[in-house]
Design a protein around this motif. Structure first.
Motif, short mmCIF file in Angstrom:
data_model
loop_
_atom_site.label_atom_id
_atom_site.label_comp_id
_atom_site.label_asym_id
_atom_site.label_seq_id
_atom_site.Cartn_x
_atom_site.Cartn_y
_atom_site.Cartn_z
N ILE A 165 -6.43 -3.56 1.36
CA ILE A 165 -6.43 -2.10 1.23
C ILE A 165 -6.21 -1.75 -0.23
O ILE A 165 -5.20 -2.13 -0.81
CB ILE A 165 -5.34 -1.45 2.10
N SER A 213 -5.83 1.43 -2.81
CA SER A 213 -5.58 2.86 -2.76
C SER A 213 -5.53 3.45 -4.16
O SER A 213 -5.09 2.79 -5.11
CB SER A 213 -4.27 3.14 -2.02
N THR A 234 -3.07 2.60 -7.23
CA THR A 234 -1.67 2.41 -6.81
C THR A 234 -1.57 1.03 -6.16
O THR A 234 -1.69 0.89 -4.94
CB THR A 234 -1.26 3.52 -5.81
N HIS A 235 -1.37 0.02 -7.02
CA HIS A 235 -1.42 -1.37 -6.54
C HIS A 235 -0.25 -1.73 -5.65
O HIS A 235 -0.27 -2.73 -4.94
CB HIS A 235 -1.54 -2.34 -7.71
N GLU A 236 0.82 -0.91 -5.66
CA GLU A 236 1.95 -1.15 -4.75
C GLU A 236 1.89 -0.25 -3.53
O GLU A 236 2.83 -0.20 -2.73
CB GLU A 236 3.28 -0.93 -5.50
N GLY A 237 0.78 0.48 -3.37
CA GLY A 237 0.62 1.32 -2.19
C GLY A 237 1.37 2.62 -2.30
O GLY A 237 1.37 3.28 -3.33
N HIS A 274 0.33 7.37 0.88
CA HIS A 274 -1.05 7.50 1.39
C HIS A 274 -1.46 6.27 2.19
O HIS A 274 -2.12 6.39 3.22
CB HIS A 274 -2.04 7.80 0.26
N GLU A 275 -1.05 5.07 1.73
CA GLU A 275 -1.34 3.84 2.48
C GLU A 275 -0.57 3.81 3.79
O GLU A 275 -1.10 3.42 4.83
CB GLU A 275 -0.98 2.60 1.64
N ALA A 276 0.70 4.19 3.72
CA ALA A 276 1.53 4.20 4.94
C ALA A 276 0.92 5.15 5.96
O ALA A 276 0.86 4.84 7.16
CB ALA A 276 2.96 4.62 4.59
N LYS A 284 -2.16 3.44 7.58
CA LYS A 284 -1.82 2.38 8.54
C LYS A 284 -1.26 2.95 9.85
O LYS A 284 -1.67 2.54 10.94
CB LYS A 284 -0.80 1.41 7.91
N LYS A 319 3.12 3.05 -7.32
CA LYS A 319 3.40 3.42 -5.93
C LYS A 319 3.52 4.93 -5.82
O LYS A 319 4.27 5.57 -6.56
CB LYS A 319 4.69 2.74 -5.47
N LYS A 357 0.83 11.59 2.49
CA LYS A 357 0.92 10.94 3.82
C LYS A 357 0.47 11.91 4.92
O LYS A 357 -0.35 11.57 5.78
CB LYS A 357 2.36 10.49 4.08
#
Length: 789
Positions: free
Chosen positions: A265, A267, A274-277, A280-282, A285, A337, A344
């Motif tokens: 993933i 993002s 945002t390589h640490e997520g 938005h990633e949370a 998922k 991040k 979110k």
């Protein structure tokens, strides 16, 4: 005044950009290679903001041979009129004032990355020089700065009906640790920007390696997902794409599935990776797992009673998430991040309103994803049962270390080292030469399983991998891995310096990256650097680790055996390096249609500058001189022309369809200036023919190439060179001296600088798809040195 006094005189006021030069880390994060690349990103981000606002279609970035950078766009151009409050040209205000830019006015740019108006002035402050050229209002305007301060006034240098901004700068070596930009890091960033900003063409030209690339993606992040999976077998016919806006937050998501076993993933927030997520990633998922499970339950697609986790559903998933919002909140200075809760909420809202409808219309996609998730569930269950069987063994068996491991006496992981060694032969030598107090040796028999092509349960049954897991002590898998149980905090991969050794190293790196990644992230994994050569001259022996060291060795031999007339011995190395570099740069010009004679003639003329091309008499005299020397003969046609836009004269040579132009752009290019710098180093050699005394006898050479070829032969005369292909070729004493002894060895620390590039490369080299791997080999074949056949 005492040292500890604190009064009015203790307070230092830093004016303008001085604060940036004194505390650069506060503005760009660091002065290592990350901060160095950040300078380019800041300028490019300004052009991207122009593109996002609809005013720019083309952006070009050129890394010159002297590590200066030119970035040019066809946007509106920075305003050049007098600023109403600062009473000087607006472009100068932008370049020299912190917090001066269009990004502070709400509505100027919807959502921008970069330093929000700080960027370009910080780049200026941290550069040895910066030149800005603006096309707008019917003219071409130019100004130069040095270390943040203007050294010329803004002046109109030409006419143009086009618009745009060109920035050229060279980072200040007094600020940065080095000026060596990474081609791979930059090309990856420009590729990202092209995918995230469909319709914008980004051209990247790296003159140092003579490589030019264009990045253009009409398909946006859908094309990006396809690119990420070019080395993999995809399961869906086309990537899924959903987009929407919720409470002024724009959301785009594209995803597909491949037959691999890892999720990927990527993002982005306002074009920033945002390589640490983050939130938005949370949100993605959580929403994806819930929506998928609800859909299969509602449609009764799952015939057996199975509880699918998010990890099961996302096995083989490849997704790109791009959100754009005002004033994003990041955790940490590196913006790695996202912390904004609005992101979110927006992602979940957009997915809830679009994904169920997509699933209803494409139920075949759902069935493919469900089949993949069920395979993941069964593999997870098989691995769980295998672990339970292991746990049932008695305590004595569990604590037993692998028989092939020669362990060390040291029990403190901070002081203990583990060498993972290729083959029993090298393993035997390593066991004999090691310091058993703190060095452990684990020989591997043959090649380990390629974990890129194997499921988790199959990986766990491989003997070599089981031996490594047991020796390391950390366990493996999401729930069983514990970094605190590691037995060695220095793990060293030691393989032969040949094709098989490189393959084994790649297999091991793939295993650590996919399943023991925290070991790499903590900085515990290293690669040994055995010597490439052993050279012997007379009774002297020397180990040489790389090609640069070999070059220095050859130069020393040359210097010991030659004599240049009327030149001090202390200048010999400068002349030799200058000669080698001059020939290399000149070769690039030969590929562009220049002749050796023409380049040599241009390099010799000290008075040839971009300004001298404004002088008609100078240009005509130069043309006549080239003609008299016969340098124009190889060309079918040659003539002088006048460039009205920049008010300069050009000399043009034509040979068939090929055209060579001597103009201000050529003369002022970093590549040509580097050619002239190297020519100055070899100028003491005088005019040809060149005379050198070799071992007391005079030799005469008519060209630089003949002389260099002969000198390199002298450098290897009487030298016995042994190239090491395997560790087994060294006896234990040699292995200790060169590769194992902590006082003398050289180790490479393994770092994950770019997870996306690492993922792509491991899939490319170790996956099933042949086509892209063939392309990679063809593209890089000419760069291979020391090919082992």
């Amino acid at each position: 005044m005492s040292k500890n006094s604190y009064n009015e005189e203790s307070i230092k006021v830093l004016e303008g950009l001085e604060a940036v030069r004194q505390r650069p880390g506060m503005y760009i994060g660091s002065v290592d290679h990350r901060g160095l690349h950040h300078l380019i990103y800041e300028v490019v981000d300004n052009s991207i903001d122009e593109a996002s606002a609809g005013f720019c279609k083309n952006i070009s970035i050129t890394i010159h041979i002297d590590n200066s950078v030119t970035i040019e766009d066809d946007g509106r151009g920075i305003p050049v009129g007098i600023h109403p409050t600062m009473k000087k040209p607006t472009v100068e205000v932008v370049m020299t004032t912190l917090h001066a830019g269009g990004k502070f006015e709400k509505g100027a740019y919807y959502a921008s990355g970069g330093l929000h108006g700080v960027g370009i002035s910080v780049v200026n402050a941290l550069s040895e020089f910066l030149e800005v050229t603006v096309k707008r209002d019917g003219g071409v305007f130019f100004q130069r700065y040095e270390k943040g301060k203007p050294v010329t006034k803004l002046e109109k240098i030409g006419k143009s009906n086009k618009t745009g901004t060109k920035i050229r700068f060279r980072p200040d070596i007094d600020i940065f640790e080095d000026l060596d930009f990474s081609h791979d890091v930059l090309q990856k960033r420009f590729r990202e920007l092209a995918y995230l900003n469909p319709g914008v063409k980004i051209t990247f030209n790296d003159e140092r390696i003579d490589k030019k690339q264009e990045f253009f993606a009409e398909g946006g992040i859908v094309s990006y997902v396809k690119y990420l999976n070019k080395t993999k077998n995809t399961l869906l016919k086309e990537p899924v794409f959903i987009k929407g806006i919720h409470e002024d937050v724009s959301v785009e998501i594209a995803f597909t599935y491949n037959d691999g076993y890892n999720e990927q993933i990527l993002s982005f927030v306002n074009n920033i990776h945002t390589h640490e997520g983050g939130t938005h990633e949370a949100g993605f998922k959580n929403a994806y797992t819930r929506i998928f499970n609800n859909f299969i339950a509602k449609n009764n697609l799952l015939k057996q009673k199975v509880s699918l986790t998010g990890d099961d559903i996302r096995e083989g998933l490849s997704a790109v998430i791009s959100v754009r919002l005002h004033d994003p909140i990041f955790e940490g200075q590196t913006k790695g991040k996202l912390g904004s809760t609005t992101a979110k909420t927006a992602v979940e809202n957009v997915m809830n309103s679009t994904l169920p409808d997509f699933f209803e219309k494409n139920i075949n996609y759902v069935k493919i994803i469900l089949d993949k998730a069920l395979q993941a569930y069964r593999a997870r269950e098989a691995a769980r049962k295998a672990k339970e069987l292991t746990r049932r063994k008695n305590a004595l068996e569990i604590s037993t270390l692998p028989g092939k491991l020669a362990d060390c006496q040291e029990k403190d992981p901070d002081k203990a080292e583990l060498f993972i060694v290729e083959g029993d032969s090298a393993g035997g030598s390593a066991k004999q030469c090691r310091d058993r107090r703190f060095q452990a040796i684990l020989p591997l028999k043959g090649k380990i399983i390629n974990v890129e092509k194997a499921r988790f349960d199959k990986i766990l049954s491989n003997d070599e991998i089981k031996a490594m897991i047991t020796a390391l002590g950390t366990g493996i898998g999401h729930k069983n891995f514990d970094i605190n149980k590691i037995r060695y905090k220095k793990i060293i991969i030691m393989t032969d310096a040949d094709v098989d050794g490189a393959h084994i190293t790649t297999l091991l790196l793939t295993f650590f990256y996919r399943y023991l990644r925290e070991i790499i992230e903590r900085g515990y994994l290293y690669i040994a650097r055995p010597p490439l050569y052993k050279v012997k001259k007379g009774k002297t022996e020397k180990y040489i680790h790389d090609e640069k060291e070999m070059e220095d060795f050859i130069f020393k031999n040359i210097i010991d055996n030659i004599e240049f007339p009327n030149i001090s011995k202390t200048s010999y190395k400068t002349i030799l390096k200058g000669l080698k570099n001059y020939i290399q740069i000149r070769t690039k010009y030969l590929k562009k249609g220049f002749t050796r004679e023409l380049i040599n003639a241009l390099a010799e003329i000290d008075s040839l500058t971009k300004d001298s091309l404004s002088d008609k008499t100078f240009v005509e005299t130069l043309y006549d001189e080239l003609n008299e020397k016969g340098i124009l003969k190889p060309y079918n046609k040659s003539y002088i022309s006048f460039n009205e836009e920049f008010e300069k004269y050009n000399i043009i040579f034509e040979k068939g369809s090929e055209k060579v132009i001597i103009n201000s752009e050529l003369i002022d290019s970093p590549e040509f200036r580097e050619l002239k710098r190297n020519f100055l180093k070899i100028k003491p050699l005088g005019k040809r023919p060149f005379e050198i005394t070799i071992d007391g006898e005079k030799s005469v050479f008519d060209t630089y190439d003949e002389m260099m070829e002969s000198l390199e032969e002298i450098g290897l005369k009487g030298v016995y060179v042994q190239r090491y292909k395997g560790l087994g070729e060294m006896n234990p004493q040699q292995l200790w001296e060169t590769t194992v002894d902590p006082e003398r060895r050289v180790l490479y620390k393994v770092k994950i600088e770019d997870a996306e590039a690492a993922d792509e490369l491991f899939s490319l080299l170790m996956g099933d798809v042949v086509g892209p791997r063939r392309e990679f080999i063809e593209e890089n074949a000419l760069n291979v040195k020391n090919l082992d056949i």
